[in-house]
Design a protein around this motif. Structure first.
Motif, mmCIF file in Angstrom:
data_model
loop_
_atom_site.group_PDB
_atom_site.id
_atom_site.type_symbol
_atom_site.label_atom_id
_atom_site.label_comp_id
_atom_site.label_asym_id
_atom_site.label_seq_id
_atom_site.Cartn_x
_atom_site.Cartn_y
_atom_site.Cartn_z
ATOM 1 N N GLU A 57 121.569 17.176 58.454
ATOM 2 C CA GLU A 57 121.674 15.815 58.456
ATOM 3 C C GLU A 57 120.505 15.377 57.576
ATOM 4 O O GLU A 57 120.649 14.044 57.000
ATOM 5 C CB GLU A 57 120.703 15.329 59.638
ATOM 6 C CG GLU A 57 121.783 15.592 61.355
ATOM 7 C CD GLU A 57 121.496 15.056 62.191
ATOM 8 O OE1 GLU A 57 121.973 14.687 62.913
ATOM 9 O OE2 GLU A 57 119.904 14.784 61.902
ATOM 10 N N GLY A 58 119.756 16.339 57.234
ATOM 11 C CA GLY A 58 118.719 15.717 55.785
ATOM 12 C C GLY A 58 118.619 16.783 54.801
ATOM 13 O O GLY A 58 120.150 16.681 54.073
ATOM 14 N N LEU A 59 118.104 17.178 53.825
ATOM 15 C CA LEU A 59 117.708 17.631 52.426
ATOM 16 C C LEU A 59 117.277 19.382 52.324
ATOM 17 O O LEU A 59 116.284 19.192 52.990
ATOM 18 C CB LEU A 59 117.522 17.042 51.730
ATOM 19 C CG LEU A 59 117.745 17.676 50.213
ATOM 20 C CD1 LEU A 59 119.083 17.437 49.548
ATOM 21 C CD2 LEU A 59 116.703 16.695 49.171
ATOM 22 N N ARG A 60 118.558 20.083 52.221
ATOM 23 C CA ARG A 60 118.187 22.071 52.306
ATOM 24 C C ARG A 60 117.746 21.536 51.377
ATOM 25 O O ARG A 60 118.736 22.344 50.395
ATOM 26 C CB ARG A 60 119.033 22.443 53.124
ATOM 27 C CG ARG A 60 119.202 22.125 54.365
ATOM 28 C CD ARG A 60 121.064 22.583 54.556
ATOM 29 N NE ARG A 60 121.643 22.005 54.848
ATOM 30 C CZ ARG A 60 123.345 22.180 53.954
ATOM 31 N NH1 ARG A 60 123.934 23.122 53.834
ATOM 32 N NH2 ARG A 60 124.197 21.167 53.703
ATOM 33 N N VAL A 301 112.116 28.918 53.027
ATOM 34 C CA VAL A 301 113.359 27.617 53.681
ATOM 35 C C VAL A 301 112.416 26.600 53.793
ATOM 36 O O VAL A 301 110.987 26.597 54.503
ATOM 37 C CB VAL A 301 113.092 28.709 55.211
ATOM 38 C CG1 VAL A 301 114.195 27.568 56.286
ATOM 39 C CG2 VAL A 301 113.972 29.459 55.729
ATOM 40 N N GLY A 302 112.946 25.239 53.898
ATOM 41 C CA GLY A 302 112.626 24.224 53.676
ATOM 42 C C GLY A 302 113.939 23.413 54.375
ATOM 43 O O GLY A 302 114.489 23.760 52.998
ATOM 44 N N PHE A 303 113.161 22.047 54.396
ATOM 45 C CA PHE A 303 113.895 21.464 54.223
ATOM 46 C C PHE A 303 113.326 20.028 54.293
ATOM 47 O O PHE A 303 112.253 19.540 54.956
ATOM 48 C CB PHE A 303 115.537 20.741 54.933
ATOM 49 C CG PHE A 303 114.830 21.286 56.500
ATOM 50 C CD1 PHE A 303 114.276 19.920 57.238
ATOM 51 C CD2 PHE A 303 114.892 22.897 57.296
ATOM 52 C CE1 PHE A 303 114.470 20.194 58.559
ATOM 53 C CE2 PHE A 303 114.239 22.468 58.561
ATOM 54 C CZ PHE A 303 114.144 21.376 59.364
ATOM 55 N N LYS A 314 121.641 12.622 52.068
ATOM 56 C CA LYS A 314 122.093 13.274 53.396
ATOM 57 C C LYS A 314 123.188 14.386 54.051
ATOM 58 O O LYS A 314 124.326 14.291 53.344
ATOM 59 C CB LYS A 314 121.435 12.238 54.345
ATOM 60 C CG LYS A 314 120.089 11.309 54.344
ATOM 61 C CD LYS A 314 121.068 10.219 55.227
ATOM 62 C CE LYS A 314 119.400 9.227 55.184
ATOM 63 N NZ LYS A 314 119.599 8.317 56.245
ATOM 64 N N GLY A 315 122.941 15.571 54.535
ATOM 65 C CA GLY A 315 123.357 16.657 54.928
ATOM 66 C C GLY A 315 124.111 16.870 53.298
ATOM 67 O O GLY A 315 124.689 18.363 53.451
ATOM 68 N N THR A 316 123.432 17.424 52.137
ATOM 69 C CA THR A 316 122.967 17.927 51.204
ATOM 70 C C THR A 316 122.358 19.230 50.787
ATOM 71 O O THR A 316 121.243 18.965 51.862
ATOM 72 C CB THR A 316 123.890 17.368 49.923
ATOM 73 O OG1 THR A 316 122.239 16.635 49.495
ATOM 74 C CG2 THR A 316 124.432 16.174 50.091
ATOM 75 N N VAL A 317 122.678 20.073 50.307
ATOM 76 C CA VAL A 317 121.247 20.995 49.155
ATOM 77 C C VAL A 317 121.435 20.611 48.059
ATOM 78 O O VAL A 317 121.894 20.574 47.046
ATOM 79 C CB VAL A 317 122.157 22.243 48.957
ATOM 80 C CG1 VAL A 317 121.645 23.586 49.055
ATOM 81 C CG2 VAL A 317 122.655 22.510 50.782
ATOM 82 N N SER A 318 119.932 20.562 47.910
ATOM 83 C CA SER A 318 119.219 20.534 46.761
ATOM 84 C C SER A 318 118.541 21.667 45.924
ATOM 85 O O SER A 318 118.260 22.632 46.793
ATOM 86 C CB SER A 318 117.910 19.832 46.965
ATOM 87 O OG SER A 318 116.995 19.661 45.287
#
Length: 499
Positions: A57-60, A301-303, A314-318
């Motif tokens: 639901e956030g940003l990975r 591992v971080g988000f 939101k819900g995406t990958v950086s």
């Protein structure tokens, strides 16, 4: 007093009140020895429904880096400075060492408290304890509850090092003889109690540094039952420890919701280093593990999860490059604080990057230069950085490693049925004793499978010159000898300050 002046005073008073009310609560959760392959959304066999939901639901953050061992990551998080600039380049702070994060610059907690926050730490400190000046309540935290060292028994709080043994649990400055409750549960309840007693007068900063999932491998049996199919005992217990931590995060987020604070909270989740393979962790498909300079040791591992994130992220990958030092300026900025009074930071304010408003301004990450680590081989080039010294640097897509990088194996999860390994390399792949420089294009080869050092000597030289530059900015490494005055027997059976 004129109407115009009254209107101006009213505007700034109202604006200031709204700004204070809008200041986000910050919950920073740091897991210990949590491997890259040990979270559900990385394909793990371990169930992490809470962490997965928050991350998805956030940003990975999939180009996010930490340090390969405990103390360095924690020091860089709280100082915003590379360990070469704090004298903590070598190893960790051991219980009997008169050492600590230097007192010459404010911590993240100092700056957030200065910005009007109520600051609390729960969990593992590991940044020095030989004098009270180095304890969390002297480094910006209003309250502290947890362990000052590391590797404690999860139930008894016992910690043995060399010939010394003692208990390690503190409530602020007071040693606590509290046994029986599993530390993950104990720390969770402490955070929930902070929430229950919160009076709403200030925004909250809570730094929760779990002991989990660091060894010793201990967890109540109920958590290992779902993993009874895992034959490897270490992996089975470790999986249970991860599940207990995942449950703890769920309980804490529910407490935030029950208090009505969740919609004004920024959650950051991070590991402190790669997983320890010998204690159940796993970093597949990355190479290496904890202690090493390979991706398995430093790729974290971080988000981020927060209503303050733009809907577009939101819900995406950086894939933007980010480092643990970046949290210092990023979180101070979000708090409306000032960086005045700090020594030069190596961290970069990344909030606009996290929020999808710009490409990361970070192009380089110094993983470390360790002058005390045993030298490996002979210098490969003249007139630049000595490749026998243990070091690693990321610059753009490129990464260079010199000296002895640590274990270089690709380790699949225990009991997994993999038909092949990267480039058919053995999981017991051993490095040449004479080779001491490696070059990789991490963007194209995130598994560090193809060493390009011989193909691109000019790039090697360029990277070595950058290491020489960083070495020229380093302070002397501080790694003092063991002090017998640290013996817990001299301090009521507890680890703690002795000077």
């Amino acid at each position: 007093m004129s109407c115009v002046l009254l209107a101006i005073i009213s505007f700034f008073t109202t604006t200031g009140t709204e700004a204070a009310r809008a200041a986000p609560h910050i919950l920073f959760v740091l897991a210990d020895d949590y491997g890259y392959h040990d979270i559900g959304y990385h394909g793990s066999e371990i169930n992490t429904p809470t962490l997965d939901k928050l991350a998805l639901e956030g940003l990975r953050l999939e180009n996010y880096y930490v340090q390969p061992i405990c103390t360095p990551t924690r020091s860089q998080l709280l100082s915003g400075r590379y360990q070469i600039h704090t004298g903590l380049q070598h190893d960790i702070i051991w219980p009997t060492q008169p050492n600590g994060l230097p007192l010459d610059s404010p911590t993240l907690a100092d700056k957030l408290r200065e910005a009007g926050y109520s600051t609390h730490m729960v969990g593992k400190w590991h940044l020095g304890m030989y004098r009270k000046d180095y304890l969390p309540t002297s480094r910006g935290f209003d309250t502290y509850f947890g362990y000052l060292t590391g590797s404690e028994d999860y139930f008894t709080r016992d910690r043995c090092y060399e010939s010394y043994c003692g208990m390690d649990l503190r409530d602020n400055l007071e040693p606590m003889n509290q046994t029986g409750e599993y530390s993950t549960h104990l720390f969770t309840q402490k955070v929930i109690n902070i929430m229950k007693n919160y009076d709403g007068s200030k925004p909250l900063f809570i730094y929760l540094a779990f002991q989990a999932v660091h060894s010793p491998l201990q967890v109540p049996e109920t958590y290992t039952h779902p993993y009874r199919h895992i034959k490897d005992q270490n992996r089975r217990i470790y999986a249970g420890m991860v599940s207990a931590m995942d449950e703890a995060v769920r309980n804490i987020t529910e407490a935030f919701r029950a208090k009505g604070l969740w919609d004004n909270t920024i959650l950051v989740f991070s590991t402190d280093n790669g997983g320890e393979i010998l204690a159940g962790g796993n970093n597949w498909p990355l190479r290496g593990w904890k202690h090493s300079l390979w991706e398995g040791g430093v790729h974290g591992v971080g988000f981020v999860h927060s209503p303050f994130l733009n809907e577009t992220v939101k819900g995406t990958v950086s894939w933007d490059l980010m480092h643990v030092t970046d949290w210092f300026p990023t979180l101070v900025h979000l708090a409306g604080g000032s960086l005045n009074g700090t020594l030069p930071l190596d961290g970069i304010d990344q909030w606009e990057t996290i929020n999808g408003q710009r490409i990361s301004p970070r192009n380089e990450i110094l993983h470390n230069i360790d002058p005390l680590f045993e030298r490996s081989g002979k210098p490969a080039y003249n007139g630049t950085f000595d490749t026998s010294v243990r070091a690693a640097l990321r610059a753009g897509d490129w990464k260079i490693i010199t000296g002895n990088p640590g274990n270089s194996s690709w380790i699949p999860p225990p009991d997994a049925n993999f038909a092949f390994f990267k480039s058919n390399q053995s999981v017991n792949f051993m490095l040449s004793k004479t080779k001491n420089v490696w070059l990789f294009n991490i963007a194209k080869d995130p598994y560090e499978d193809r060493d390009l050092a011989d193909e691109y000597p000019s790039k090697v030289k360029e990277m070595l010159d950058r290491l020489s530059y960083y070495q020229s900015t380093a302070v002397p490494c501080h790694y003092p000898k063991s002090d017998p005055r640290a013996d817990p027997k001299l301090h009521g059976g507890f680890w703690g300050p002795w000077e």
